[in-house]
Design a protein around this motif. Structure first.
Motif, short mmCIF file in Angstrom:
data_model
loop_
_atom_site.label_atom_id
_atom_site.label_comp_id
_atom_site.label_asym_id
_atom_site.label_seq_id
_atom_site.Cartn_x
_atom_site.Cartn_y
_atom_site.Cartn_z
N GLU A 516 -4.75 -1.65 6.08
CA GLU A 516 -4.47 -0.41 5.29
C GLU A 516 -3.27 0.27 5.72
O GLU A 516 -2.76 1.29 5.00
CB GLU A 516 -5.49 0.89 5.32
N THR A 517 -2.48 -0.27 6.39
CA THR A 517 -0.85 0.07 6.67
C THR A 517 -0.01 -0.86 6.31
O THR A 517 -0.12 -2.08 6.41
CB THR A 517 -0.89 0.34 8.22
N GLN A 518 0.88 -0.50 5.25
CA GLN A 518 2.01 -1.17 4.77
C GLN A 518 3.32 -0.99 5.64
O GLN A 518 3.78 0.10 5.89
CB GLN A 518 2.29 -0.81 3.40
N SER A 613 2.57 0.76 -5.70
CA SER A 613 1.37 0.66 -5.05
C SER A 613 1.52 1.75 -3.88
O SER A 613 2.78 2.36 -3.60
CB SER A 613 1.32 -0.43 -4.20
N TRP A 615 -0.35 3.11 -0.04
CA TRP A 615 -1.41 2.83 1.27
C TRP A 615 -1.61 4.26 1.84
O TRP A 615 -0.91 5.04 1.92
CB TRP A 615 -0.63 1.93 1.89
#
Length: 685
Positions: A516-518, A613, A615
């Motif tokens: 869940e980390t971008q 998007s 995150w």
């Protein structure tokens, strides 16, 4: 100074000073198919408009010199003549072309995909390419780009190879020399024409719908074209490009000469921008349908709060409304959509991706959210009425800065008379990857109501991002480690710290897992680009042999169904049909021959890929070689992709501060303001 391995002590952001057939009725169509179908429909619309074009290119002033020569060339082309040398000697002012009637589209049916080039055509092209020393692998792409007579065309004009995506001028020059020998020179008329078109094609993904004559001739000069103005004239004479002149400044008296700027553009961009202006003017000038009593609209507004009430009131009486704000402001178009549904209106919202669709759908009480591509293709949304218009009374388009002129034109043409269109988005983010700056041009034109949200994004992250949006890099208090700066000295350390943050520090200290980390970085190449970072992150998070075209089950990927549109996803497997992905819950099968061109690893993205998007956590990597790529919109976009936590791997010294305070968005050359001005007298160019 030691570099922290975990985000233990938050510091302010400036400490340490960036495959496709006609579906059966009711069948689901993937976003790729929907996007491609919409693009094919757009091309068909342009071909119809091209066949219908009559009359001269818009003009309205006394011209002389280059501008007159160019305009005369266009008039000769439009009259069906091949202009001779004398056509450039004298030019008379052409009457201004009236705005065409809005196009009424037929009901949309997803068409079959374009047929592959015949094997005989590909074989003939392959033979010519081989004789010219060009890779035979280009044969299919060249045959698709140039059509049935591709082989003969390349023999007669080798520089037409530039119409094949990815071919550069130096490669086309080498091909031409191999075929033509001593006849191939830098001043060849065919070379000048082909380079004129190529430069405009390169300008379109950078956002320009047209180029000023001076900029185009300067670029041709840099390509070694000895007579750049002649090259443009020849391209106009052959119908390869179009020329326009737009008035500059306030109108002048009859005896005065109106200053103009001469612009050159591709026909597809020009027609799309004209169509968009016509559609917007129709929406602004026509009264919305009385589909809800004024009392109902007012009750809905009174029940809302602040700028949500302002938005509902604006939409009640206007055909076009602009709404600006960040992530928190999405509550306001959601309130509008719920209010419209409550009054029985056919109300829909459209996002640019399935990710955005799911994010916004969670904010509204009922159905009514689709993707733009699905809406236009008919695979999502309400479908079309008997006249071919979308069956909507209200359409809200989110992430409006991502609209290019071609998509925006298709949307506005598809709306029925009396419908309401609300364009909503954050004007500080990066603009579309495609021609135009539709949302920004409309905000500047002030041709319709504008509602600015008064709902700020919360917390230290919201404070930091809001400051960047107005050109300030603020020191923010982050007691829960919402913002952490990780200084680095070189590229190697930047890669090491980025992997460490994603795999260990952020999950341990913040509680956000690696999936869940971008990671966001300025470019694909370089020592700390997406290629290097993705290789390092895959090795740490999902090691494997890359059995499926370099990918393994579990790999995070970025899938681009069409250029300029990126969807994050995950590999779930592969089989004879292709690579299987899960993109926001939608199963996608990418054919084997399309994987290399459309799928990348996606642990690390560029900011353009990340638009639309968000995150829970983001790691923004700013290595020393990133300085030339940094500007305020890039930093704003990258920083605002995080919901809970932002780590900045910082190696650009004071360049971050300078980019935020001093470097705005790169300008784009467009015609939309000039096209709107005569149709909407209140619009400001």
């Amino acid at each position: 100074m030691s570099t922290p391995e975990t985000p233990e002590e938050p510091r302010s952001a400036d400490d340490g000073t960036p495959a496709d057939g006609t579906p059966a009725e009711g069948a689901q169509v993937s976003e790729a198919e929907a996007e491609l179908a919409a693009q094919r429909l757009e091309r068909e619309r342009i071909e119809r408009r091209k066949a219908e074009r009559q009359g001269p290119i818009e003009a309205g002033t006394k011209l002389s010199g280059t501008a007159a020569d160019l305009l005369a060339a266009v008039r000769a082309v439009e009259s069906g003549e091949k202009p001779s040398a004398t056509v450039f000697e004298e030019a008379r002012p052409a009457p201004r072309r009236p705005a065409p009637e809005p196009v009424r589209r037929a009901p949309v049916v997803v068409p079959e995909g374009p047929a592959a080039p015949a094997e005989g055509t590909v074989g003939g092209v392959r033979e010519v390419l081989t004789r010219g020393g060009a890779p035979a692998a280009l044969a299919a792409a060249a045959a698709a780009a140039l059509g049935e007579g591709a082989a003969e065309l390349l023999r007669e004009d080798p520089w037409q190879l530039l119409r094949v995506p990815g071919v550069r001028p130096e490669q086309a020059d080498g091909f031409a020399r191999a075929l033509l020998g001593g006849e191939a020179g830098p001043g060849d008329e065919r070379r000048g024409r082909a380079l004129t078109v190529w430069l405009l094609e390169q300008a379109a993904p950078a956002g320009h719908t047209v180029l000023e004559m001076a900029a185009l001739t300067e670029a041709l000069g840099r390509q070694g074209v000895p007579g750049p103005e002649d090259a443009v004239r020849n391209a106009i004479a052959e119908g390869d490009v179009l020329v326009f002149q737009d008035a500059v400044g306030e109108p002048v008296g009859e005896d005065e000469e109106q200053p103009v700027r001469v612009l050159v553009g591709l026909e597809r961009c020009a027609l799309a921008e004209e169509s968009l202006a016509d559609g917007l003017a129709r929406l602004v000038s026509s009264a919305p349908k009385q589909d809800g009593a004024a009392e109902e609209w007012e009750r809905a507004a009174a029940a809302a709060e602040g700028s949500a009430a302002d938005l509902i009131r604006a939409a009640s009486g206007h055909g076009l409304v602009l709404h600006t704000g960040g992530e928190a402001a999405l509550a306001e178009p959601a309130a509008l959509l719920d209010a419209a549904h409550g009054m029985g209106l056919r109300a829909w919202a459209a996002t640019h991706s399935t990710v955005g669709r799911e994010r916004f759908a969670s904010r509204v009480q009922g159905p009514g959210v689709a993707t733009v591509a699905g809406l236009l293709s008919g695979s999502e949304g309400p479908g079309r009425d008997p006249e071919g218009a979308l069956a909507v009374d209200l359409l809200v388009v989110l992430d409006a800065p991502q609209l290019d002129v071609e998509t925006a034109a298709l949307l506005t043409e598809s709306l029925p008379d009396g419908a309401r269109l609300v364009l909503s988005g954050d004007p500080a983010v990066l603009w579309s990857v495609g021609p135009g700056r539709v949302f920004a041009d409309l905000l500047a034109a002030r041709a319709c109501p504008q509602v600015a949200s008064r709902r700020p994004d919360p917390g230290p992250l919201g404070e930091l991002v809001s400051g960047v949006g107005v050109g300030e890099l603020l020191q923010v208090e982050a007691p829960e480690k919402e913002v952490v700066i990780v200084p680095v000295r070189d590229a190697g350390e930047a890669v090491h710290r980025t992997v460490q943050l994603v795999a260990d520090s952020v999950p341990r200290a913040i509680g956000v897992p690696a999936e869940e980390t971008q990671v966001i970085t300025p470019g694909h190449g370089g020592a700390v680009g997406t290629r290097v970072l993705n290789a390092a992150l895959k090795d740490r998070l999902n090691p494997g042999p890359g059995r499926f075209a370099g990918f393994d089950p579990g790999d995070r990927v970025a899938w681009s169904p069409v250029p300029g549109r990126t969807l994050p996803g995950r590999v779930v497997g592969a089989d004879a049909e292709g690579l299987r992905l899960d993109c926001a819950g939608e199963t996608v099968v990418v054919p084997r021959d399309r994987v290399e061109q459309t799928v990348r690893h996606g642990w690390a993205l560029t900011a353009h890929q990340a638009v639309g998007s968000r995150w829970p956590a983001a790691v923004v990597v700013l290595p020393g070689d990133a300085v030339p790529a940094l500007n305020r919109p890039w930093i704003y976009t990258a920083f605002s992709r995080a919901d809970r936590h932002l780590s900045v791997v910082h190696g650009v010294d004071q360049a971050l501060q300078r980019a935020v305070t001093d470097i705005p968005a790169k300008p784009r050359t467009t015609r939309l303001p000039a096209l709107l001005a005569p149709q909407l007298p209140g619009a400001a160019e």
